[in-house]
Design an enzyme around this catalytic site. Structure first.
Site, PDB file in Angstrom:
ATOM      1  N   TYR A 141       0.849  -0.892  -0.020  1.00 24.28           N
ATOM      2  CA  TYR A 141      -0.026  -0.002  -0.156  1.00 24.28           C
ATOM      3  C   TYR A 141       0.804   1.423   0.136  1.00 24.28           C
ATOM      4  CZ  TYR A 141      -4.558  -2.151   1.447  1.00 24.28           C
ATOM      5  OH  TYR A 141      -5.913  -2.587   0.786  1.00 24.28           O
ATOM      6  N   LYS A 186       3.299 -15.293   3.130  1.00 20.56           N
ATOM      7  CA  LYS A 186       3.956 -16.319   1.998  1.00 20.56           C
ATOM      8  C   LYS A 186       5.142 -15.809   1.902  1.00 20.56           C
ATOM      9  CE  LYS A 186       2.016 -17.994  -1.800  1.00 20.56           C
ATOM     10  NZ  LYS A 186       1.715 -18.838  -2.150  1.00 20.56           N
ATOM     11  N   ASP A 218      -2.368 -18.488   1.315  1.00 21.63           N
ATOM     12  CA  ASP A 218      -3.408 -19.181   0.346  1.00 21.63           C
ATOM     13  C   ASP A 218      -4.234 -20.169   0.922  1.00 21.63           C
ATOM     14  OD1 ASP A 218      -1.277 -20.128   0.444  1.00 21.63           O
ATOM     15  OD2 ASP A 218      -1.750 -20.843  -1.479  1.00 21.63           O
ATOM     16  N   ASP A 242      -5.833  -7.049   4.521  1.00 19.29           N
ATOM     17  CA  ASP A 242      -7.762  -5.787   3.400  1.00 19.29           C
ATOM     18  C   ASP A 242      -8.379  -6.938   2.639  1.00 19.29           C
ATOM     19  OD1 ASP A 242      -8.849  -4.386   2.255  1.00 19.29           O
ATOM     20  OD2 ASP A 242      -7.884  -4.490   0.413  1.00 19.29           O
ATOM     21  N   ASP A 246     -12.605  -8.508   3.787  1.00 18.49           N
ATOM     22  CA  ASP A 246     -13.460  -8.744   3.530  1.00 18.49           C
ATOM     23  C   ASP A 246     -13.924  -9.972   3.374  1.00 18.49           C
ATOM     24  OD1 ASP A 246     -13.321  -6.128   2.840  1.00 18.49           O
ATOM     25  OD2 ASP A 246     -14.223  -6.501   0.750  1.00 18.49           O
TER      26      ASP A 246
HETATM   27  C1  IPM Z   1     -10.231  -0.936   3.995  1.00 16.38           C
HETATM   28  C2  IPM Z   1     -10.545  -0.248   2.535  1.00 16.38           C
HETATM   29  C3  IPM Z   1      -9.345   0.136   1.524  1.00 16.38           C
HETATM   30  C4  IPM Z   1      -8.307  -0.737   2.136  1.00 16.38           C
HETATM   31  C5  IPM Z   1      -9.547   0.993   1.065  1.00 16.38           C
HETATM   32  C6  IPM Z   1     -10.945   2.252   0.792  1.00 16.38           C
HETATM   33  C7  IPM Z   1      -8.430   2.522   0.731  1.00 16.38           C
HETATM   34  O1  IPM Z   1     -10.099  -1.270   1.251  1.00 16.38           O
HETATM   35  O2  IPM Z   1     -10.078  -0.582   4.661  1.00 16.38           O
HETATM   36  O3  IPM Z   1     -10.621  -2.701   4.249  1.00 16.38           O
HETATM   37  O4  IPM Z   1      -8.274  -1.251   1.469  1.00 16.38           O
HETATM   38  O5  IPM Z   1      -7.358  -0.921   3.467  1.00 16.38           O
HETATM   39 MG    MG Z   2     -11.326  -3.613   2.297  1.00 17.58          MG
END
Ligand code: IPM
Ligand code: MG
Length: 366
Positions: A141, A186, A218, A242, A246
Site C-alpha cells: 500500500y 507467503k 492461500d 485487506d 472482506d
Molecule cells: C479497507 C478498504 C481500504 C483498504 C480502501 C478503501 C483503501 O478496502 O479499509 O479495507 O484497502 O485498506
Molecule cells: Mg478492504
C-alpha cells in the site's frame, strides 16, 4: 469524562452511517454524564470536490488534536477515473499513515440470528470468534509505485520494526482472549514474508503463554471457510489483511456488520466500519449502520477507556440483531434511522428510545 471526537463522514453511505453512530455516542454521553464534543471534517471524494485534496490540512490538524476519529467511508464512481491525479482512497491511506495507526483490529463474530445469511453451514459457524490484526501502514500500500505505458510496479517493503510492533500488539491482544496467534504470510515466495515469519517467531518467545502458528495466505483463505472456529487472533500484513477481512465479512453474513479500530502508539485511534461507500445505495437511508455503531463502541473502549459503555452499546446491537428491525442487507426492510433508533432504545433499556435519532442528530452533546 470529556472527549473531543472528529467525524469524517466521507462519501456514499458514509454520512448516513456516521450520523447514526454519532447519535449513539451522544446517547452514551447523555446517559453516563460524559461530555463529548464533535467536529466534522472532510475526507475522500467530498474533500477533493471542495478543496482539490483528499486529505485537506484542516482535516489532518483536527484529527491530530482529537481524542478519537470516527470515519464513514471514502470513494465512489465519481472519483474512480484510473487516470485521475488524486483519488479519495489516498485520503484514507494518508490519514492512517499520518496518525501512525499501524494495527488495524477487525473482529469477526457470527450472530446466531444471522447465521442463515452466511454462505457457510451452521455447524461451521459455531464458536466463530476471530480478531484480525492487520498491519495498516506498510507493505504494498505504501511502497514506491512506478508506471510506464506498459509496465507498473508496487514495491512491497517491511522493516523488522514495523513487523515487531504489530506482532506485539497481536500477542498482547491474544492474552486477553484465547492465547492463540495465527500469523499469515507467503513465506514460500516473498522475502518480506520470510522477514515477517522470523520476526513474529522471535517476538513469540516473549509470550510463552501464547501459542503461535504460521499459515500461508492461500491456505488461510481456504481454512477460514473450512474451519473458521479454529482461529483466535490472526495477524497479517496490510494487503493480505485487506483481502482476508472482506472474506471474513462474508462469513458474518454482511459487509455492513463489521467494525474496525486502527491503533498506534499515540493516543488517537481511527474507527471505521470495514465496508466501503456503497454508492449503489447511498442517500437512500437504507445502509446498515451496525458496522459503524460497533466501531463507535470500539472507540469508547480503546480511545476513551469506557469499557462498560462499549459493552452496553455492543449488547444493544446484539439485541437488535436478535430481535430486529433488520436492514436490507441482512434480510429486513428497516432503514438506517430505524435500526439506529432500535439500538438507542435497547441501549436505554426500553422498548422505544428515550432519545431517538431525530432528537440526537442535531443536538450538541454532553
Ligand atoms: C479497507 C478498504 C481500504 C483498504 C480502501 C478503501 C483503501 O478496502 O479499509 O479495507 O484497502 O485498506
Ligand atoms: Mg478492504
Amino acid at each position: 469524562m470529556k472527549a473531543h471526537i472528529v467525524t469524517l463522514p466521507g462519501d456514499g453511505v458514509g454520512p448516513e452511517v456516521t450520523a447514526a453512530a454519532v447519535a449513539v455516542l451522544k446517547a452514551v454521553a447523555g446517559h453516563g454524564g460524559h461530555e463529548f464534543s464533535f467536529e466534522e471534517q472532510l475526507i475522500g471524494g467530498c474533500a477533493i470536490d471542495a478543496t482539490g485534496e483528499p486529505l485537506p490540512a484542516a482535516t489532518l490538524d483536527a484529527c491530530r488534536r482529537a481524542d478519537a476519529v470516527l470515519l464513514g467511508a471514502v470513494g465512489g464512481p465519481k472519483w474512480s477515473d484510473p487516470n485521475a491525479k488524486v483519488r479519495p482512497e489516498q485520503g484514507l491511506l494518508g490519514l492512517r499513515a499520518a496518525l501512525g495507526v499501524y494495527a488495524n483490529l477487525r473482529p469477526l463474530a457470527v450472530h446466531p440470528a444471522l447465521a442463515k445469511l452466511s454462505p457457510l453451514k451452521d455447524e461451521k459457524l459455531k464458536d466463530v470468534d476471530v480478531l484480525f490484526v492487520r498491519e495498516l501502514t506498510g507493505g504494498a500500500y505504501f511502497g514506491a509505485k512506478t508506471r510506464t505505458a506498459d509496465t507498473a510496479t508496487d514495491e512491497c517493503k517491511y522493516t523488522e520494526a514495523e513487523i515487531e510492533r504489530v506482532a506485539r500488539r497481536a500477542f498482547e491482544l491474544a492474552r486477553a482472549r484465547k492465547n492463540h496467534v495465527t500469523s499469515v504470510d507467503k513465506a514460500n515466495v516473498l522475502e518480506t514474508s520470510r522477514l515477517w515469519r522470523s520476526t513474529v517467531t522471535r517476538i513469540a518467545a516473549d509470550y510463552p503463554d501464547v501459542k503461535l502458528e504460521h499459515q500461508l495466505v492461500d491456505s488461510m483463505a481456504m481454512l477460514l471457510l473450512t474451519r473458521p472456529a479454529s482461529y483466535d487472533v490472526v495477524v497479517t500484513e496490510n494487503l493480505f489483511g485487506d483481502i482476508l477481512t472482506d472474506e471474513a465479512a462474508a462469513i458474518a453474513g454482511s459487509l455492513g456488520l463489521l467494525p474496525s479500530a486502527s491503533l498506534g502508539d499515540g493516543k488517537v485511534g481511527l474507527y471505521e466500519p470495514i465496508h466501503g461507500s456503497a454508492p449503489d445505495i447511498a442517500g437512500q437511508g437504507v445502509a446498515n449502520p451496525v458496522g459503524t455503531i460497533l466501531s463507535a463502541a470500539l472507540l469508547l473502549r480503546h480511545s476513551l477507556g469506557l469499557a462498560k459503555e462499549a459493552a452496553a452499546v455492543e449488547a444493544a446491537v446484539e439485541r437488535v440483531l436478535r430481535d430486529g428491525p433488520h436492514s436490507r442487507d441482512i434480510g429486513g426492510k428497516a432503514g438506517t434511522v430505524q435500526v439506529c433508533d432500535a439500538v438507542l432504545a435497547a441501549f436505554a433499556g426500553r422498548s422505544s428510545a428515550a432519545d431517538t435519532y431525530a432528537d440526537l442528530v442535531n443536538s450538541c452533546c454532553g
